[in-house]
Design an enzyme around this catalytic site. Sequence first.
Site, PDB file in Angstrom:
ATOM      1  N   GLN A  88       2.831   2.837   6.982  1.00 33.44           N
ATOM      2  CA  GLN A  88       3.877   2.251   7.807  1.00 33.44           C
ATOM      3  C   GLN A  88       3.390   2.259   9.254  1.00 33.44           C
ATOM      4  O   GLN A  88       3.050   3.314   9.795  1.00 33.44           O
ATOM      5  CB  GLN A  88       5.177   3.053   7.676  1.00 33.44           C
ATOM      6  CG  GLN A  88       5.746   3.108   6.272  1.00 33.44           C
ATOM      7  CD  GLN A  88       6.371   1.800   5.829  1.00 33.44           C
ATOM      8  OE1 GLN A  88       6.532   0.877   6.621  1.00 33.44           O
ATOM      9  NE2 GLN A  88       6.724   1.710   4.561  1.00 33.44           N
ATOM     10  N   TYR A  91       5.535   1.065  -6.734  1.00 31.13           N
ATOM     11  CA  TYR A  91       4.817   0.754  -5.483  1.00 31.13           C
ATOM     12  C   TYR A  91       4.876   1.942  -4.516  1.00 31.13           C
ATOM     13  O   TYR A  91       5.258   1.806  -3.360  1.00 31.13           O
ATOM     14  CB  TYR A  91       5.409  -0.477  -4.791  1.00 31.13           C
ATOM     15  CG  TYR A  91       5.622  -1.685  -5.657  1.00 31.13           C
ATOM     16  CD1 TYR A  91       4.595  -2.597  -5.899  1.00 31.13           C
ATOM     17  CD2 TYR A  91       6.862  -1.950  -6.229  1.00 31.13           C
ATOM     18  CE1 TYR A  91       4.795  -3.722  -6.687  1.00 31.13           C
ATOM     19  CE2 TYR A  91       7.072  -3.072  -7.019  1.00 31.13           C
ATOM     20  CZ  TYR A  91       6.036  -3.947  -7.238  1.00 31.13           C
ATOM     21  OH  TYR A  91       6.246  -5.053  -8.020  1.00 31.13           O
ATOM     22  N   GLU A 111       1.563   3.519  -8.801  1.00 32.69           N
ATOM     23  CA  GLU A 111       0.818   2.806  -7.758  1.00 32.69           C
ATOM     24  C   GLU A 111      -0.496   2.332  -8.381  1.00 32.69           C
ATOM     25  O   GLU A 111      -1.147   3.084  -9.118  1.00 32.69           O
ATOM     26  CB  GLU A 111       0.544   3.719  -6.563  1.00 32.69           C
ATOM     27  CG  GLU A 111      -0.421   3.180  -5.525  1.00 32.69           C
ATOM     28  CD  GLU A 111       0.024   1.863  -4.920  1.00 32.69           C
ATOM     29  OE1 GLU A 111      -0.818   0.938  -4.846  1.00 32.69           O
ATOM     30  OE2 GLU A 111       1.204   1.752  -4.523  1.00 32.69           O
ATOM     31  N   CYS A 151      10.238  -5.514   2.885  1.00 31.23           N
ATOM     32  CA  CYS A 151       9.595  -5.992   4.111  1.00 31.23           C
ATOM     33  C   CYS A 151       9.717  -7.504   4.242  1.00 31.23           C
ATOM     34  O   CYS A 151       9.111  -8.096   5.138  1.00 31.23           O
ATOM     35  CB  CYS A 151       8.132  -5.568   4.150  1.00 31.23           C
ATOM     36  SG  CYS A 151       7.134  -6.232   2.791  1.00 31.23           S
ATOM     37  N   ASP A 176       9.629  -0.341  -3.304  1.00 28.06           N
ATOM     38  CA  ASP A 176       9.178  -0.771  -1.975  1.00 28.06           C
ATOM     39  C   ASP A 176       8.060  -1.785  -2.196  1.00 28.06           C
ATOM     40  O   ASP A 176       6.887  -1.505  -1.951  1.00 28.06           O
ATOM     41  CB  ASP A 176       8.693   0.445  -1.174  1.00 28.06           C
ATOM     42  CG  ASP A 176       8.293   0.089   0.250  1.00 28.06           C
ATOM     43  OD1 ASP A 176       8.538  -1.065   0.675  1.00 28.06           O
ATOM     44  OD2 ASP A 176       7.728   0.952   0.942  1.00 28.06           O
ATOM     45  N   ASN A 220       4.589   8.064   0.295  1.00 22.22           N
ATOM     46  CA  ASN A 220       5.394   8.156   1.510  1.00 22.22           C
ATOM     47  C   ASN A 220       6.843   8.549   1.213  1.00 22.22           C
ATOM     48  O   ASN A 220       7.370   9.516   1.771  1.00 22.22           O
ATOM     49  CB  ASN A 220       5.347   6.818   2.252  1.00 22.22           C
ATOM     50  CG  ASN A 220       6.104   6.818   3.557  1.00 22.22           C
ATOM     51  OD1 ASN A 220       5.840   7.640   4.433  1.00 22.22           O
ATOM     52  ND2 ASN A 220       7.057   5.908   3.718  1.00 22.22           N
ATOM     53  N   GLU A 230      12.426  -5.181   8.259  1.00 22.63           N
ATOM     54  CA  GLU A 230      12.434  -4.256   7.133  1.00 22.63           C
ATOM     55  C   GLU A 230      13.893  -3.945   6.809  1.00 22.63           C
ATOM     56  O   GLU A 230      14.681  -3.659   7.715  1.00 22.63           O
ATOM     57  CB  GLU A 230      11.678  -2.975   7.488  1.00 22.63           C
ATOM     58  CG  GLU A 230      11.322  -2.125   6.307  1.00 22.63           C
ATOM     59  CD  GLU A 230       9.872  -2.289   5.873  1.00 22.63           C
ATOM     60  OE1 GLU A 230       9.465  -1.587   4.945  1.00 22.63           O
ATOM     61  OE2 GLU A 230       9.167  -3.116   6.468  1.00 22.63           O
TER      62      GLU A 230
END
Length: 366
Positions: free
Chosen positions: A184, A216, A237, A322, A297, A221, A356
């Site tokens: 980020q 994802y 991921e 996003c 995400d 994070n 976002e």
Amino acid sequence: MNTIDTSQYPALLASKTDQIKQKFAEFNAPELEVFASKPSHFRLRAEFRIWHTDERCHYAMTEKGNNKNIYEVVDFPIASELINTLMPALLTEINSTPALKHRLFQAEFLTTLSGDALITLIYHRQLDDEWKALALALQEKLGVSIIGRARKQKVVLDRDYVIEELAVNNQKYKYKQIEGGFTQPNGEMNQTMLTWAQSCSELVAPNKDTDLVELYCGNGNFSVALAGHYRKILATEISKTSVNAAQYNIQENNIDNLIIARLSSEEFVEALQGQREFRRLKDIELSEYQFDTVLVDPPRAGLDDESVKQVQQYRNIIYISCNPETLCNNLQTLAKTHDIKRFALFDQFPYTDHVECGVLLTRKTG
């Protein structure tokens, strides 16, 4: 090139807010929660072309849609204070060292809120032992890590990552962030997003007795910061680099209820539906999980149709987006089975059109 006028930031944010409210008006969402960024020094990453003129070189940028007009960059007020400190120091050393300057065409900076920094120098030539010796001296002088890149070549002098430390609800989390990997860019806004995701988790899992699945997950994070809010977390991921960083972050933060599986979202859906078996899941018994909440995400393309259908199977959905366009498209389907309980705008990218968003959805009743 226009310079940043920070006095315009409130008006620009208000315009974004109005656009999002109008775009999503059909969903009858609750009052939009708006989280403003710092107006300057908010960006932890930056990359610049290196432009050579006569005997010196300088940082350069072009206007969007126009690569012909080259503008010298002396400072970069949207970037972190550490980047702005490193920019002139690096340039001074490069201009005084011909072997470091020769055929250098790009410089990239990666910094953290905790003061760590990494600089990548990219060349149109192969890097030799002389470059390495000079770069080691430069690294020592600037007090940062340096990487050299050229075609099919990557020279890591000591490390190719930084360590970030984020404060979320009075607790600190450490994250390895790999050079070239996704992070980020607005660190303080990332802290805000993690705090918001934790508050959503407190609403949907107040007793911490259900499980979370995250698609994802990147370097973990969100899942690292949410581990204390669920019984167990399984995150997926596809990037091997990100998975390795996530494993480091799990260990560094002493987390024992989070597992990362190296699968794409599409592959994980196939595994859950029993369509395929994956060796990467051989030590994970999916039947032992009580998935009640899913966090997604996704990239700018949003969720594919099969993933949307899979996400609808969960009682609670935390959707970080996003791209308002693909979020809106996905909500056309998700809103048929779920109600929007919270809707947030995180101004991750001030002075741009990018937005976002965060959405909390729960399954309809009755």
